[in-house]
Design a protein around this motif. Sequence first.
Motif, PDB file in Angstrom:
ATOM      1  N   ALA A 118       0.838  -1.198   0.000  1.00  0.00           N
ATOM      2  CA  ALA A 118       0.000   0.000   0.000  1.00  0.00           C
ATOM      3  C   ALA A 118       0.873   1.248   0.000  1.00  0.00           C
ATOM      4  CB  ALA A 118      -0.912   0.016   1.211  1.00  0.00           C
ATOM      5  N   THR A 119       0.446   2.235  -0.796  1.00  0.00           N
ATOM      6  CA  THR A 119       1.113   3.529  -0.822  1.00  0.00           C
ATOM      7  C   THR A 119       0.196   4.554  -0.173  1.00  0.00           C
ATOM      8  OG1 THR A 119       2.213   2.941  -2.883  1.00  0.00           O
ATOM      9  CG2 THR A 119       2.163   5.271  -2.300  1.00  0.00           C
ATOM     10  N   TYR A 120       0.665   5.161   0.924  1.00  0.00           N
ATOM     11  CA  TYR A 120      -0.097   6.172   1.651  1.00  0.00           C
ATOM     12  C   TYR A 120       0.407   7.541   1.251  1.00  0.00           C
ATOM     13  CZ  TYR A 120      -1.843   2.530   4.794  1.00  0.00           C
ATOM     14  OH  TYR A 120      -2.469   1.432   5.322  1.00  0.00           O
ATOM     15  N   THR A 121      -0.507   8.401   0.783  1.00  0.00           N
ATOM     16  CA  THR A 121      -0.182   9.793   0.507  1.00  0.00           C
ATOM     17  C   THR A 121      -0.894  10.612   1.580  1.00  0.00           C
ATOM     18  OG1 THR A 121      -0.092   9.327  -1.856  1.00  0.00           O
ATOM     19  CG2 THR A 121      -0.245  11.641  -1.194  1.00  0.00           C
ATOM     20  N   CYS A 122      -0.106  11.160   2.494  1.00  0.00           N
ATOM     21  CA  CYS A 122      -0.677  11.838   3.666  1.00  0.00           C
ATOM     22  C   CYS A 122      -0.385  13.331   3.602  1.00  0.00           C
ATOM     23  CB  CYS A 122      -0.077  11.261   4.944  1.00  0.00           C
ATOM     24  SG  CYS A 122      -0.236   9.465   5.075  1.00  0.00           S
ATOM     25  N   THR A 123      -1.419  14.144   3.815  1.00  0.00           N
ATOM     26  CA  THR A 123      -1.269  15.598   3.931  1.00  0.00           C
ATOM     27  C   THR A 123      -1.916  16.006   5.252  1.00  0.00           C
ATOM     28  OG1 THR A 123      -3.365  16.099   2.839  1.00  0.00           O
ATOM     29  CG2 THR A 123      -1.445  15.820   1.406  1.00  0.00           C
ATOM     30  N   PRO A 124      -1.748  17.245   5.671  1.00  0.00           N
ATOM     31  CA  PRO A 124      -2.364  17.667   6.934  1.00  0.00           C
ATOM     32  C   PRO A 124      -3.898  17.601   6.916  1.00  0.00           C
ATOM     33  CG  PRO A 124      -0.659  19.224   6.292  1.00  0.00           C
ATOM     34  CD  PRO A 124      -0.834  18.273   5.150  1.00  0.00           C
ATOM     35  N   THR A 125      -4.527  17.682   5.753  1.00  0.00           N
ATOM     36  CA  THR A 125      -5.990  17.709   5.709  1.00  0.00           C
ATOM     37  C   THR A 125      -6.620  16.480   5.071  1.00  0.00           C
ATOM     38  OG1 THR A 125      -5.916  18.906   3.619  1.00  0.00           O
ATOM     39  CG2 THR A 125      -6.051  20.227   5.649  1.00  0.00           C
ATOM     40  N   SER A 126      -5.820  15.604   4.454  1.00  0.00           N
ATOM     41  CA  SER A 126      -6.411  14.444   3.792  1.00  0.00           C
ATOM     42  C   SER A 126      -5.396  13.313   3.676  1.00  0.00           C
ATOM     43  CB  SER A 126      -6.920  14.816   2.397  1.00  0.00           C
ATOM     44  OG  SER A 126      -5.836  15.150   1.558  1.00  0.00           O
ATOM     45  N   PHE A 127      -5.887  12.195   3.188  1.00  0.00           N
ATOM     46  CA  PHE A 127      -5.008  11.061   2.925  1.00  0.00           C
ATOM     47  C   PHE A 127      -5.569  10.265   1.766  1.00  0.00           C
ATOM     48  CE2 PHE A 127      -8.061   9.807   6.140  1.00  0.00           C
ATOM     49  CZ  PHE A 127      -8.568   8.617   5.644  1.00  0.00           C
ATOM     50  N   ARG A 128      -4.687   9.513   1.123  1.00  0.00           N
ATOM     51  CA  ARG A 128      -5.093   8.659   0.020  1.00  0.00           C
ATOM     52  C   ARG A 128      -4.267   7.383   0.110  1.00  0.00           C
ATOM     53  NH1 ARG A 128      -5.234  11.407  -5.636  1.00  0.00           N
ATOM     54  NH2 ARG A 128      -3.259  12.116  -4.827  1.00  0.00           N
ATOM     55  N   VAL A 129      -4.910   6.256  -0.149  1.00  0.00           N
ATOM     56  CA  VAL A 129      -4.248   4.973  -0.058  1.00  0.00           C
ATOM     57  C   VAL A 129      -4.441   4.228  -1.370  1.00  0.00           C
ATOM     58  CG1 VAL A 129      -4.096   2.792   1.197  1.00  0.00           C
ATOM     59  CG2 VAL A 129      -4.735   4.870   2.417  1.00  0.00           C
ATOM     60  N   PHE A 130      -3.327   3.757  -1.948  1.00  0.00           N
ATOM     61  CA  PHE A 130      -3.369   2.916  -3.141  1.00  0.00           C
ATOM     62  C   PHE A 130      -2.788   1.566  -2.791  1.00  0.00           C
ATOM     63  CE2 PHE A 130      -3.189   7.138  -5.164  1.00  0.00           C
ATOM     64  CZ  PHE A 130      -4.308   7.034  -5.983  1.00  0.00           C
ATOM     65  N   HIS A 131      -3.489   0.528  -3.186  1.00  0.00           N
ATOM     66  CA  HIS A 131      -2.989  -0.833  -2.972  1.00  0.00           C
ATOM     67  C   HIS A 131      -2.519  -1.363  -4.313  1.00  0.00           C
ATOM     68  CE1 HIS A 131      -4.220  -1.544   1.178  1.00  0.00           C
ATOM     69  NE2 HIS A 131      -5.274  -0.788   0.893  1.00  0.00           N
ATOM     70  N   SER A 132      -1.270  -1.777  -4.388  1.00  0.00           N
ATOM     71  CA  SER A 132      -0.744  -2.360  -5.619  1.00  0.00           C
ATOM     72  C   SER A 132      -0.910  -3.875  -5.554  1.00  0.00           C
ATOM     73  CB  SER A 132       0.713  -1.980  -5.832  1.00  0.00           C
ATOM     74  OG  SER A 132       1.483  -2.374  -4.713  1.00  0.00           O
ATOM     75  N   MET A 133      -1.145  -4.444  -6.702  1.00  0.00           N
ATOM     76  CA  MET A 133      -1.385  -5.884  -6.749  1.00  0.00           C
ATOM     77  C   MET A 133      -0.131  -6.618  -7.045  1.00  0.00           C
ATOM     78  SD  MET A 133      -4.495  -6.504  -6.126  1.00  0.00           S
ATOM     79  CE  MET A 133      -5.968  -5.580  -5.929  1.00  0.00           C
TER      80      MET A 133
END
Length: 133
Positions: A118-133
Amino acid sequence: MTSLTPLGDPSSSTPVGPPPPPLQQPAPVVPGRTLGIVGFALSFFAVLNLAGLVLCIVALVRSKRAGSGNGFALAGIIIASIGIAIAVLIAALTIPMLVDAALTCQRLGDGVHQVGNATYTCTPTSFRVFHSM
Protein backbone atom coordinates in the motif's frame (compact mmCIF):
# COMPACT_ATOMS: atom_id res chain seq x y z
CA MET A 1 -101.96 -7.30 -42.15
CA THR A 2 -100.05 -6.47 -38.96
CA SER A 3 -100.48 -3.29 -37.07
CA LEU A 4 -97.45 -1.27 -36.09
CA THR A 5 -97.32 0.61 -32.83
CA PRO A 6 -95.58 3.99 -32.72
CA LEU A 7 -92.36 4.26 -30.73
CA GLY A 8 -93.75 6.41 -27.96
CA ASP A 9 -96.89 4.30 -27.39
CA PRO A 10 -97.33 3.55 -23.65
CA SER A 11 -99.15 0.32 -24.40
CA SER A 12 -95.95 -1.14 -25.84
CA SER A 13 -94.21 -3.64 -23.50
CA THR A 14 -90.65 -3.03 -24.74
CA PRO A 15 -88.63 -0.13 -23.29
CA VAL A 16 -87.89 2.74 -25.59
CA GLY A 17 -84.24 3.54 -24.63
CA PRO A 18 -81.31 1.84 -22.94
CA PRO A 19 -81.59 1.19 -19.19
CA PRO A 20 -80.09 3.83 -16.89
CA PRO A 21 -76.50 3.16 -15.79
CA PRO A 22 -76.12 1.63 -12.33
CA LEU A 23 -75.22 4.00 -9.53
CA GLN A 24 -71.52 3.86 -8.79
CA GLN A 25 -70.34 3.90 -5.22
CA PRO A 26 -67.30 6.11 -4.52
CA ALA A 27 -64.11 4.19 -3.77
CA PRO A 28 -63.69 3.63 -0.04
CA VAL A 29 -61.15 5.89 1.62
CA VAL A 30 -58.31 3.90 3.16
CA PRO A 31 -56.75 5.80 6.06
CA GLY A 32 -53.01 6.07 5.59
CA ARG A 33 -53.05 5.25 1.88
CA THR A 34 -51.55 8.56 0.77
CA LEU A 35 -49.00 8.42 3.57
CA GLY A 36 -48.13 4.87 2.50
CA ILE A 37 -47.57 5.94 -1.10
CA VAL A 38 -45.32 8.83 -0.02
CA GLY A 39 -43.34 6.53 2.29
CA PHE A 40 -43.08 3.94 -0.48
CA ALA A 41 -41.63 6.55 -2.85
CA LEU A 42 -39.16 7.78 -0.24
CA SER A 43 -37.97 4.25 0.49
CA PHE A 44 -36.22 4.15 -2.90
CA PHE A 45 -33.85 7.01 -2.02
CA ALA A 46 -30.83 6.05 0.08
CA VAL A 47 -30.77 9.32 2.00
CA LEU A 48 -34.52 9.20 2.76
CA ASN A 49 -34.87 5.51 3.70
CA LEU A 50 -35.40 6.22 7.39
CA ALA A 51 -38.08 8.85 6.72
CA GLY A 52 -39.80 6.47 4.30
CA LEU A 53 -39.71 3.68 6.89
CA VAL A 54 -41.30 5.88 9.56
CA LEU A 55 -44.03 7.12 7.21
CA CYS A 56 -44.82 3.60 6.04
CA ILE A 57 -45.09 2.29 9.61
CA VAL A 58 -47.46 5.13 10.55
CA ALA A 59 -49.53 4.50 7.40
CA LEU A 60 -49.74 0.76 8.05
CA VAL A 61 -50.83 1.30 11.66
CA ARG A 62 -53.55 3.75 10.56
CA SER A 63 -54.79 1.33 7.92
CA LYS A 64 -54.84 -1.63 10.30
CA ARG A 65 -56.82 0.38 12.89
CA ALA A 66 -59.40 1.13 10.20
CA GLY A 67 -59.55 -2.58 9.34
CA SER A 68 -58.03 -2.39 5.89
CA GLY A 69 -54.72 -3.30 4.34
CA ASN A 70 -52.15 -1.01 2.80
CA GLY A 71 -49.90 -2.71 0.27
CA PHE A 72 -47.86 0.41 -0.48
CA ALA A 73 -47.00 0.85 3.20
CA LEU A 74 -46.01 -2.80 3.58
CA ALA A 75 -43.85 -2.71 0.45
CA GLY A 76 -42.27 0.56 1.61
CA ILE A 77 -41.41 -0.98 4.98
CA ILE A 78 -39.71 -3.92 3.29
CA ILE A 79 -37.79 -1.81 0.76
CA ALA A 80 -36.72 0.80 3.32
CA SER A 81 -35.61 -1.89 5.78
CA ILE A 82 -33.45 -3.56 3.13
CA GLY A 83 -31.99 -0.18 2.14
CA ILE A 84 -31.16 0.69 5.75
CA ALA A 85 -29.58 -2.73 6.29
CA ILE A 86 -27.39 -2.26 3.21
CA ALA A 87 -26.36 1.24 4.35
CA VAL A 88 -25.44 -0.07 7.80
CA LEU A 89 -23.41 -2.91 6.24
CA ILE A 90 -21.53 -0.51 3.98
CA ALA A 91 -20.82 1.82 6.90
CA ALA A 92 -19.67 -1.12 9.05
CA LEU A 93 -17.18 -2.12 6.38
CA THR A 94 -16.03 1.34 5.30
CA ILE A 95 -15.60 3.25 8.56
CA PRO A 96 -12.99 0.92 10.12
CA MET A 97 -10.89 1.06 6.92
CA LEU A 98 -11.02 4.87 6.88
CA VAL A 99 -10.11 5.10 10.56
CA ASP A 100 -7.19 2.70 10.06
CA ALA A 101 -5.89 4.71 7.10
CA ALA A 102 -6.21 7.97 9.06
CA LEU A 103 -4.38 6.51 12.06
CA THR A 104 -1.63 5.13 9.80
CA CYS A 105 -1.16 8.56 8.20
CA GLN A 106 -1.11 10.14 11.64
CA ARG A 107 1.61 7.70 12.74
CA LEU A 108 3.68 8.08 9.53
CA GLY A 109 3.37 11.86 9.14
CA ASP A 110 3.06 13.98 5.99
CA GLY A 111 4.41 12.69 2.69
CA VAL A 112 4.28 9.56 0.56
CA HIS A 113 4.93 6.30 2.40
CA GLN A 114 5.17 2.70 1.21
CA VAL A 115 3.81 0.16 3.73
CA GLY A 116 3.68 -3.38 2.39
CA ASN A 117 1.79 -3.27 -0.91
CA ALA A 118 0.00 0.00 0.00
CA THR A 119 1.11 3.53 -0.82
CA TYR A 120 -0.10 6.17 1.65
CA THR A 121 -0.18 9.79 0.51
CA CYS A 122 -0.68 11.84 3.67
CA THR A 123 -1.27 15.60 3.93
CA PRO A 124 -2.36 17.67 6.93
CA THR A 125 -5.99 17.71 5.71
CA SER A 126 -6.41 14.44 3.79
CA PHE A 127 -5.01 11.06 2.93
CA ARG A 128 -5.09 8.66 0.02
CA VAL A 129 -4.25 4.97 -0.06
CA PHE A 130 -3.37 2.92 -3.14
CA HIS A 131 -2.99 -0.83 -2.97
CA SER A 132 -0.74 -2.36 -5.62
CA MET A 133 -1.39 -5.88 -6.75
